[in-house]
Motif scaffolding. Sequence first.
Motif, PDB file in Angstrom:
ATOM      1  N   THR A 142       0.317   3.428   7.486  1.00  0.00           N
ATOM      2  CA  THR A 142       0.143   3.007   8.647  1.00  0.00           C
ATOM      3  C   THR A 142       0.939   3.564   9.531  1.00  0.00           C
ATOM      4  O   THR A 142       0.980   4.152  10.649  1.00  0.00           O
ATOM      5  CB  THR A 142      -0.086   1.379   8.960  1.00  0.00           C
ATOM      6  N   SER A 149       5.116   3.394   4.370  1.00  0.00           N
ATOM      7  CA  SER A 149       3.653   3.073   5.056  1.00  0.00           C
ATOM      8  C   SER A 149       2.925   3.973   5.509  1.00  0.00           C
ATOM      9  O   SER A 149       3.192   4.868   6.197  1.00  0.00           O
ATOM     10  CB  SER A 149       4.226   1.840   6.194  1.00  0.00           C
ATOM     11  N   PRO A 175       6.775  -5.612   6.249  1.00  0.00           N
ATOM     12  CA  PRO A 175       6.244  -5.196   5.026  1.00  0.00           C
ATOM     13  C   PRO A 175       4.696  -4.625   4.817  1.00  0.00           C
ATOM     14  O   PRO A 175       4.327  -3.645   4.016  1.00  0.00           O
ATOM     15  CB  PRO A 175       6.721  -5.957   3.763  1.00  0.00           C
ATOM     16  N   SER A 176       3.882  -5.169   5.779  1.00  0.00           N
ATOM     17  CA  SER A 176       2.466  -4.954   5.548  1.00  0.00           C
ATOM     18  C   SER A 176       1.925  -5.219   7.050  1.00  0.00           C
ATOM     19  O   SER A 176       2.386  -5.649   7.919  1.00  0.00           O
ATOM     20  CB  SER A 176       1.834  -5.967   4.618  1.00  0.00           C
ATOM     21  N   ASN A 177       0.435  -4.924   6.982  1.00  0.00           N
ATOM     22  CA  ASN A 177      -0.150  -5.103   8.342  1.00  0.00           C
ATOM     23  C   ASN A 177      -0.485  -6.580   8.433  1.00  0.00           C
ATOM     24  O   ASN A 177      -0.552  -7.000   9.576  1.00  0.00           O
ATOM     25  CB  ASN A 177      -1.766  -4.226   7.970  1.00  0.00           C
ATOM     26  N   SER A 237      -0.760  -1.849  14.058  1.00  0.00           N
ATOM     27  CA  SER A 237      -1.701  -2.103  12.684  1.00  0.00           C
ATOM     28  C   SER A 237      -2.798  -1.543  12.684  1.00  0.00           C
ATOM     29  O   SER A 237      -3.412  -0.579  13.585  1.00  0.00           O
ATOM     30  CB  SER A 237      -1.783  -3.655  12.691  1.00  0.00           C
ATOM     31  N   THR A 266      -1.825  -1.804   2.465  1.00  0.00           N
ATOM     32  CA  THR A 266      -2.256  -3.031   2.819  1.00  0.00           C
ATOM     33  C   THR A 266      -3.508  -3.207   3.489  1.00  0.00           C
ATOM     34  O   THR A 266      -4.148  -4.176   3.458  1.00  0.00           O
ATOM     35  CB  THR A 266      -1.062  -3.845   3.582  1.00  0.00           C
ATOM     36  N   ARG A 294       6.784  -0.391  10.465  1.00  0.00           N
ATOM     37  CA  ARG A 294       6.731  -0.488   9.219  1.00  0.00           C
ATOM     38  C   ARG A 294       7.741   0.369   8.580  1.00  0.00           C
ATOM     39  O   ARG A 294       8.274   1.128   9.154  1.00  0.00           O
ATOM     40  CB  ARG A 294       5.281  -0.157   8.796  1.00  0.00           C
ATOM     41  N   TYR A 347      -7.336  -5.250  11.227  1.00  0.00           N
ATOM     42  CA  TYR A 347      -6.443  -6.449  11.021  1.00  0.00           C
ATOM     43  C   TYR A 347      -6.465  -7.141  12.178  1.00  0.00           C
ATOM     44  O   TYR A 347      -6.129  -8.405  12.460  1.00  0.00           O
ATOM     45  CB  TYR A 347      -5.149  -6.094  10.709  1.00  0.00           C
ATOM     46  N   GLY A 374       2.516  -0.848   0.381  1.00  0.00           N
ATOM     47  CA  GLY A 374       2.466   0.455   1.147  1.00  0.00           C
ATOM     48  C   GLY A 374       1.712   1.448   0.411  1.00  0.00           C
ATOM     49  O   GLY A 374       1.942   1.450  -0.721  1.00  0.00           O
ATOM     50  N   GLY A 408       0.106  -5.303  -2.557  1.00  0.00           N
ATOM     51  CA  GLY A 408       0.289  -4.294  -1.470  1.00  0.00           C
ATOM     52  C   GLY A 408       1.237  -3.618  -1.981  1.00  0.00           C
ATOM     53  O   GLY A 408       1.502  -2.873  -2.833  1.00  0.00           O
TER      54      GLY A 408
END
Length: 278
Positions: free
Chosen positions: A162, A160, A184-186, A203, A43, A156, A207, A71, A69
């Motif tokens: 991240t 992920s 589920p995402s940034n 994050s 993401t 996350r 972002y 991941g 997205g």
Amino acid sequence: MMWKTCSVRLMAIFTLLISSPLIADELSAFDKMSGQLNIAGGTAHIPVMKKAARNIMGHNPNIRITIAGGGSGVGVQQVANGLVDIGNTGRALKNKEMNLGLNSFAFAIDGVAVIIHPENPVNDLSQQQIIAIYQGKITNWQEVGGHDRQIHLFSRDEASGTRSVFSKKLLKGAPLAGNANIVPSNGAMKTAVSQDVAAIGYSSVGYIDEMVKAPTYNQIKPSQEACASGEYPVVRRLYMNTKGAPNGLTQAFIDYIYSKQGAQLIQASGYIALDAKP
């Protein structure tokens, strides 16, 4: 006010870029193309991918680009199974993924940073404090200079990229407390933290905006400049991955990301552009 001024400047630069002859020349590679390009995965990549897709589809309406997205793990799985043309990852391929016939294209450098609510008075967290918080050993903000308030952990899922970088480079592999809220995402992480004054999450540096606060890490501000200089150590590369060698529309898209305009889009999204393909 400073953020608004920067936003206005970035918008002015972006408007100038898309109207320049240089950009028209870089988009000319898509003149005679048509068809659909599907992209999914990490993401952190989405802001760059969306800007590129908007330019390309605006230039040639016979091209359709979809971006999803899910991941890094989803990106690998979907591109390996032929479900998308490009699978994005916020990390290098794992050993078990190296035999899937994928080609990786690193295009940007990104940092991963802890984020908290803007009203949280904590301004700096050491690595030891962050590890203790995510292990559940520090459970109240008062223990690190904040208000007497229970800490709400956000993380996350295991797919992920991240999370992978955060766990490896910042937590040093320390186990994560079992009570962390998984997002589920940034983008979802930023939203969750911005709505909970007791929250802590992490994050992509790209972002981070006025919705959340990034405390300094061992007295180092997690900025784009610090990531580029190496002063801020929790960094990673962002990758586009294809099944086998790319061609046609997929190759043209990757080339566009590596173009001068692509570098500007990467920079405008809060990342550091890599000059050439690995």
